[in-house]
Scaffold this motif. Sequence first.
Motif, PDB file in Angstrom:
ATOM      1  N   TYR A 192       0.865  -1.186   0.000  1.00  8.47           N
ATOM      2  CA  TYR A 192       0.000   0.000   0.000  1.00  8.47           C
ATOM      3  C   TYR A 192       0.892   1.223   0.000  1.00  8.47           C
ATOM      4  O   TYR A 192       1.572   1.499   0.990  1.00  8.47           O
ATOM      5  CB  TYR A 192      -0.944  -0.022   1.202  1.00  8.47           C
ATOM      6  N   ILE A 193       0.919   1.886  -1.096  1.00  2.21           N
ATOM      7  CA  ILE A 193       1.867   2.989  -1.216  1.00  2.21           C
ATOM      8  C   ILE A 193       1.230   4.102  -2.029  1.00  2.21           C
ATOM      9  O   ILE A 193       0.310   3.874  -2.816  1.00  2.21           O
ATOM     10  CB  ILE A 193       3.196   2.472  -1.831  1.00  2.21           C
ATOM     11  N   ASP A 194       1.724   5.313  -1.802  1.00  4.18           N
ATOM     12  CA  ASP A 194       1.228   6.449  -2.582  1.00  4.18           C
ATOM     13  C   ASP A 194       2.414   7.227  -3.142  1.00  4.18           C
ATOM     14  O   ASP A 194       3.571   6.805  -2.981  1.00  4.18           O
ATOM     15  CB  ASP A 194       0.305   7.330  -1.735  1.00  4.18           C
ATOM     16  N   ASP A 195       2.126   8.336  -3.817  1.00  2.00           N
ATOM     17  CA  ASP A 195       3.209   9.073  -4.467  1.00  2.00           C
ATOM     18  C   ASP A 195       4.295   9.501  -3.490  1.00  2.00           C
ATOM     19  O   ASP A 195       5.486   9.327  -3.748  1.00  2.00           O
ATOM     20  CB  ASP A 195       2.640  10.308  -5.194  1.00  2.00           C
ATOM     21  N   GLU A 196       3.857  10.043  -2.346  1.00  2.00           N
ATOM     22  CA  GLU A 196       4.853  10.491  -1.362  1.00  2.00           C
ATOM     23  C   GLU A 196       5.678   9.304  -0.851  1.00  2.00           C
ATOM     24  O   GLU A 196       6.898   9.420  -0.667  1.00  2.00           O
ATOM     25  CB  GLU A 196       4.180  11.196  -0.178  1.00  2.00           C
ATOM     26  N   GLY A 197       5.008   8.192  -0.613  1.00  2.00           N
ATOM     27  CA  GLY A 197       5.721   6.999  -0.159  1.00  2.00           C
ATOM     28  C   GLY A 197       6.723   6.524  -1.187  1.00  2.00           C
ATOM     29  O   GLY A 197       7.858   6.141  -0.853  1.00  2.00           O
ATOM     30  N   ALA A 198       6.311   6.576  -2.464  1.00  2.00           N
ATOM     31  CA  ALA A 198       7.215   6.171  -3.540  1.00  2.00           C
ATOM     32  C   ALA A 198       8.432   7.086  -3.585  1.00  2.00           C
ATOM     33  O   ALA A 198       9.571   6.634  -3.755  1.00  2.00           O
ATOM     34  CB  ALA A 198       6.479   6.196  -4.881  1.00  2.00           C
ATOM     35  N   VAL A 199       8.178   8.374  -3.393  1.00  2.00           N
ATOM     36  CA  VAL A 199       9.276   9.351  -3.377  1.00  2.00           C
ATOM     37  C   VAL A 199      10.256   9.018  -2.262  1.00  2.00           C
ATOM     38  O   VAL A 199      11.477   8.964  -2.472  1.00  2.00           O
ATOM     39  CB  VAL A 199       8.722  10.782  -3.203  1.00  2.00           C
ATOM     40  N   ASP A 200       9.711   8.798  -1.070  1.00  2.00           N
ATOM     41  CA  ASP A 200      10.583   8.502   0.077  1.00  2.00           C
ATOM     42  C   ASP A 200      11.424   7.255  -0.179  1.00  2.00           C
ATOM     43  O   ASP A 200      12.606   7.208   0.182  1.00  2.00           O
ATOM     44  CB  ASP A 200       9.737   8.307   1.342  1.00  2.00           C
ATOM     45  N   GLN A 201      10.792   6.249  -0.796  1.00  2.00           N
ATOM     46  CA  GLN A 201      11.542   5.020  -1.093  1.00  2.00           C
ATOM     47  C   GLN A 201      12.713   5.302  -2.034  1.00  2.00           C
ATOM     48  O   GLN A 201      13.815   4.792  -1.858  1.00  2.00           O
ATOM     49  CB  GLN A 201      10.611   3.988  -1.734  1.00  2.00           C
ATOM     50  N   ILE A 202      12.450   6.114  -3.039  1.00  2.00           N
ATOM     51  CA  ILE A 202      13.511   6.380  -4.028  1.00  2.00           C
ATOM     52  C   ILE A 202      14.657   7.157  -3.379  1.00  2.00           C
ATOM     53  O   ILE A 202      15.830   6.858  -3.584  1.00  2.00           O
ATOM     54  CB  ILE A 202      12.945   7.155  -5.246  1.00  2.00           C
ATOM     55  N   VAL A 203      14.286   8.147  -2.584  1.00  2.00           N
ATOM     56  CA  VAL A 203      15.307   8.962  -1.920  1.00  2.00           C
ATOM     57  C   VAL A 203      16.161   8.080  -1.002  1.00  2.00           C
ATOM     58  O   VAL A 203      17.402   8.137  -1.033  1.00  2.00           O
ATOM     59  CB  VAL A 203      14.645  10.108  -1.125  1.00  2.00           C
ATOM     60  N   GLU A 204      15.489   7.250  -0.223  1.00  2.00           N
ATOM     61  CA  GLU A 204      16.210   6.376   0.696  1.00  2.00           C
ATOM     62  C   GLU A 204      17.077   5.374  -0.086  1.00  2.00           C
ATOM     63  O   GLU A 204      18.232   5.120   0.263  1.00  2.00           O
ATOM     64  CB  GLU A 204      15.206   5.626   1.591  1.00  2.00           C
ATOM     65  N   PHE A 205      16.474   4.839  -1.132  1.00  2.00           N
ATOM     66  CA  PHE A 205      17.206   3.903  -1.990  1.00  2.00           C
ATOM     67  C   PHE A 205      18.506   4.538  -2.473  1.00  2.00           C
ATOM     68  O   PHE A 205      19.585   3.956  -2.381  1.00  2.00           O
ATOM     69  CB  PHE A 205      16.337   3.499  -3.192  1.00  2.00           C
ATOM     70  N   LEU A 206      18.383   5.738  -3.021  1.00  2.00           N
ATOM     71  CA  LEU A 206      19.541   6.357  -3.659  1.00  2.00           C
ATOM     72  C   LEU A 206      20.632   6.665  -2.638  1.00  2.00           C
ATOM     73  O   LEU A 206      21.824   6.420  -2.886  1.00  2.00           O
ATOM     74  CB  LEU A 206      19.103   7.635  -4.387  1.00  2.00           C
ATOM     75  N   ARG A 207      20.228   7.170  -1.486  1.00  2.00           N
ATOM     76  CA  ARG A 207      21.234   7.475  -0.459  1.00  2.00           C
ATOM     77  C   ARG A 207      21.963   6.190  -0.035  1.00  2.00           C
ATOM     78  O   ARG A 207      23.190   6.152   0.054  1.00  2.00           O
ATOM     79  CB  ARG A 207      20.559   8.111   0.763  1.00  2.00           C
ATOM     80  N   LYS A 208      21.182   5.147   0.180  1.00  2.00           N
ATOM     81  CA  LYS A 208      21.795   3.888   0.604  1.00  2.00           C
ATOM     82  C   LYS A 208      22.669   3.289  -0.478  1.00  2.00           C
ATOM     83  O   LYS A 208      23.747   2.745  -0.220  1.00  2.00           O
ATOM     84  CB  LYS A 208      20.714   2.884   1.014  1.00  2.00           C
ATOM     85  N   TRP A 209      22.161   3.394  -1.704  1.00  2.00           N
ATOM     86  CA  TRP A 209      22.935   2.804  -2.803  1.00  2.00           C
ATOM     87  C   TRP A 209      24.282   3.518  -2.928  1.00  2.00           C
ATOM     88  O   TRP A 209      25.327   2.880  -3.106  1.00  2.00           O
ATOM     89  CB  TRP A 209      22.161   2.895  -4.130  1.00  2.00           C
ATOM     90  N   LEU A 210      24.268   4.823  -2.798  1.00  2.00           N
ATOM     91  CA  LEU A 210      25.517   5.568  -2.932  1.00  2.00           C
ATOM     92  C   LEU A 210      26.451   5.309  -1.753  1.00  2.00           C
ATOM     93  O   LEU A 210      27.675   5.247  -1.922  1.00  2.00           O
ATOM     94  CB  LEU A 210      25.237   7.066  -3.093  1.00  2.00           C
ATOM     95  N   LEU A 211      25.875   5.121  -0.594  1.00  2.00           N
ATOM     96  CA  LEU A 211      26.715   4.763   0.546  1.00  2.00           C
ATOM     97  C   LEU A 211      27.365   3.402   0.327  1.00  2.00           C
ATOM     98  O   LEU A 211      28.506   3.167   0.735  1.00  2.00           O
ATOM     99  CB  LEU A 211      25.887   4.736   1.845  1.00  2.00           C
ATOM    100  N   ALA A 212      26.619   2.532  -0.347  1.00  2.00           N
ATOM    101  CA  ALA A 212      27.169   1.206  -0.632  1.00  2.00           C
ATOM    102  C   ALA A 212      28.132   1.243  -1.820  1.00  2.00           C
ATOM    103  O   ALA A 212      28.834   0.276  -2.086  1.00  2.00           O
ATOM    104  CB  ALA A 212      26.034   0.221  -0.901  1.00  2.00           C
ATOM    105  N   HIS A 213      28.111   2.343  -2.567  1.00  2.00           N
ATOM    106  CA  HIS A 213      29.011   2.503  -3.722  1.00  2.00           C
ATOM    107  C   HIS A 213      29.705   3.852  -3.600  1.00  2.00           C
ATOM    108  O   HIS A 213      29.518   4.736  -4.434  1.00  2.00           O
ATOM    109  CB  HIS A 213      28.213   2.434  -5.034  1.00  2.00           C
TER     110      HIS A 213
END
Lengths: 475, 475
Positions: free
Chosen positions: B153-174
Amino acid sequence: MASENLQCLKKYIGPLLCLHVVLLSSLCGIATSQTIVTSLPGFEGDLPFTLETGYVGVGDSNSSQLFYYFVESTRSPSEDPVMIWLTGGPGCSVLSAFFLEIGPLAFTYVDYNGSLPSLHLNPYAWTQGLNIIYVDSPVGTGFSYSTTQEGYYIDDEGAVDQIVEFLRKWLLAHPQYLNNILYIGGDSYSGIPLPIVVQKLFDGNNAGVAPYLNLRGYILGNPKTDDFIDVNSVTPFAHRLTLISDELYESTKESCGGDYVNVDDNNTGCVTDLATIDQLLLQINTMHVLEPNCQTALPNNREEEGRRSIRELPENFLTESTPALWCRYYNYVILGVWANDHSVRKALNVRENSIGVWKRCNKSIAYTKTVTSSVEYHKNLSNTNLRALVYSGDHDMSVPHIGTQEWIRDLNLTNSEIWRPWYVDGQVAGYSEKFSNVDYNLQYATVKGAGHAAPEYKAKECYAMIDRWLAYYPL
Amino acid sequence: MASENLQCLKKYIGPLLCLHVVLLSSLCGIATSQTIVTSLPGFEGDLPFTLETGYVGVGDSNSSQLFYYFVESTRSPSEDPVMIWLTGGPGCSVLSAFFLEIGPLAFTYVDYNGSLPSLHLNPYAWTQGLNIIYVDSPVGTGFSYSTTQEGYYIDDEGAVDQIVEFLRKWLLAHPQYLNNILYIGGDSYSGIPLPIVVQKLFDGNNAGVAPYLNLRGYILGNPKTDDFIDVNSVTPFAHRLTLISDELYESTKESCGGDYVNVDDNNTGCVTDLATIDQLLLQINTMHVLEPNCQTALPNNREEEGRRSIRELPENFLTESTPALWCRYYNYVILGVWANDHSVRKALNVRENSIGVWKRCNKSIAYTKTVTSSVEYHKNLSNTNLRALVYSGDHDMSVPHIGTQEWIRDLNLTNSEIWRPWYVDGQVAGYSEKFSNVDYNLQYATVKGAGHAAPEYKAKECYAMIDRWLAYYPL
């Protein structure tokens, strides 16, 4: 004079049909000659359709010899309509239509190696339901020639007279077709002479000129019709296809007051806006705005012709550039190779030394454009019992559909069938509407995604369109 | 919580770069996992580029596991920018972009026989100058999954938060990519979350959130942006492409007062006109108005979705109909065959039993569209020092360029470079203009003849476009 031959024929054979025109015509000077062509270089085996080629002499002492290709319908020649097909230019050979649009044969140009091109049957040939006379008109076009130098000086009215005379003589020489329904068809620049030809034939019938023609209607594709309307429609068309910006379009509309043709040189706003538009459209393929502009592939031909002319392919296309098979105009090159081959001319029974190099579009004829609009003829014809089909490839910028729809609207007919899609294979092939006035009706159709000569781009769709229209079936 | 992991990381490794995120993340729960994939079923030999796949856990207890494909630039990974690419739907897998638009591989679908599809290198891959993270977002899309039911169950804001978190984590891992220039890119529905993601990343940088991102700008293709503007532009677009008549367009403009979205049911004139328009457009391929409508080829799927939705391909396309290779959507079928093959999932290191059938577009996620317009975010971003590229395939009716140009105009920027053609191989590939505001600039480009996902139709042109734009070169 053309009428001399007709008078001669009438005098000798009376109102009865002449079955041996070639022989009889010798009594009145060589008016027609014809041969059945059973095979053609490039096509393997015998032709699976009846092809006749020949000349019909028109004008003073038959000094203008119009060459034609006649293809019998492969369905039922005696019952199917006869259509004469005219091409544009002026000066473009009907072989373009024959091989690239609606004829029974097409070039196999994949892996073309520079030798004599090979041919295959066109599955979407209009000759599947029509007897078609493809004529090189006016004189100087294709294999048509004049025996006098003055013969090449011709104008729109002269071209019309030649076609009318040609058709009457051809039908007298082929009396078995005199009772078939007759249509006059053509595209591009033939939009100027064609409605006048129809008018003359119709008037001739009413005046009792023999032979009586079973004229039923006319067909026009992206027809050049009105100097002002057609050219003026280029600017809104370019805007609709997003080639010029909204801002520039609004500015130009205002600065030019909606007239992009008759521009006052002192109106600098309009002059500047139009110059900007010219620049934006300079490298666009005017024949189909989404296709590559072949000119840019030619190293020695970067000359620009501007948005108001219909671009032509330079003759050096093949020799001076890498074969550009991605370019649709490459067909034109192959056509030239074929038509200029000695074996081809022999097979077609082209008279020796009658013309030099065959050119797809002969720009050297001394043609004077004397008719600036054929709208008045359409108006006259809308008071007859004829039927008309007008179609537009909707991505053509040389004669944009916008102008065509404008002059059709100007005819003040009744919109008897509203705008609706028409389909081929369950796909929208375009949109169509119908207009009528008492016994007259005109069907207008767009061909979605097609360019200037619509069947060149959408062969299957255009074949379906003509087949349905001829059968009085809804598109 | 996402921030828990970040806090955890910050706490343990401080502001210094984390070189072993996979190991470290075990201290805080599984946040990221990654594997280098050296070969893929369907592609002969080893991959001639570096592909990494993996998961990044986001949300509460990392319950949402976002799957990604990371392709290193084949030019100079350490110097080239990093771009994260988002797709639309919502719910459409990034594999569409990977294989059909801008990825390094493409399907060889000629003579496809129903077995595992074969792959070839895409000569127009954007990874030739970019390090691209293709991410399946939001959760429920492609191979991304949630460990909890509520997670879907997700909405636009939730999707945004996921992407932001994803990107920060991905860059920390790379961390080796933390200094590279970063772009956020996407097309179609990602036009809604993407500007918000950019805003959040930008704000995060200003607020000192670690890691600092070298955010330079964003790229959007035919982006869904504003519920009203985009949908309202369908009617003028259909008129411009001559799918509806001039008369109907004029009538509808008047009866609906220019608003084709918020229609008063009592306004029968407007309701009737819009119903007529719906009928006229019913069988048009909204993704590219000149391409065949694949739906009509499907015997059991004549359900019509109307003009306001982006059509989707039914999953039974392959099994229930004759292979329709003429249909571009056939690619989608092949993609499904590939992504659902066991060997493929194994090669990609997709976790077993994490998802059922892979769907190109998963319509079953419980996504709520909570953001009706991202124009305000564009307005905010136009006060930053970022750069933006927005392009439109100009034959797309699902998100017509007319609407995109309208909201760009609404940003009230300075038109710093006027509308002009841009070229590929000497051909007009489209038109472009630039807008700016102090340190911000936005380049808008049409891709002539392209549809909704422009690189799907005009791969070479779009590659040239992105390559030039990334290099700060004029289009």
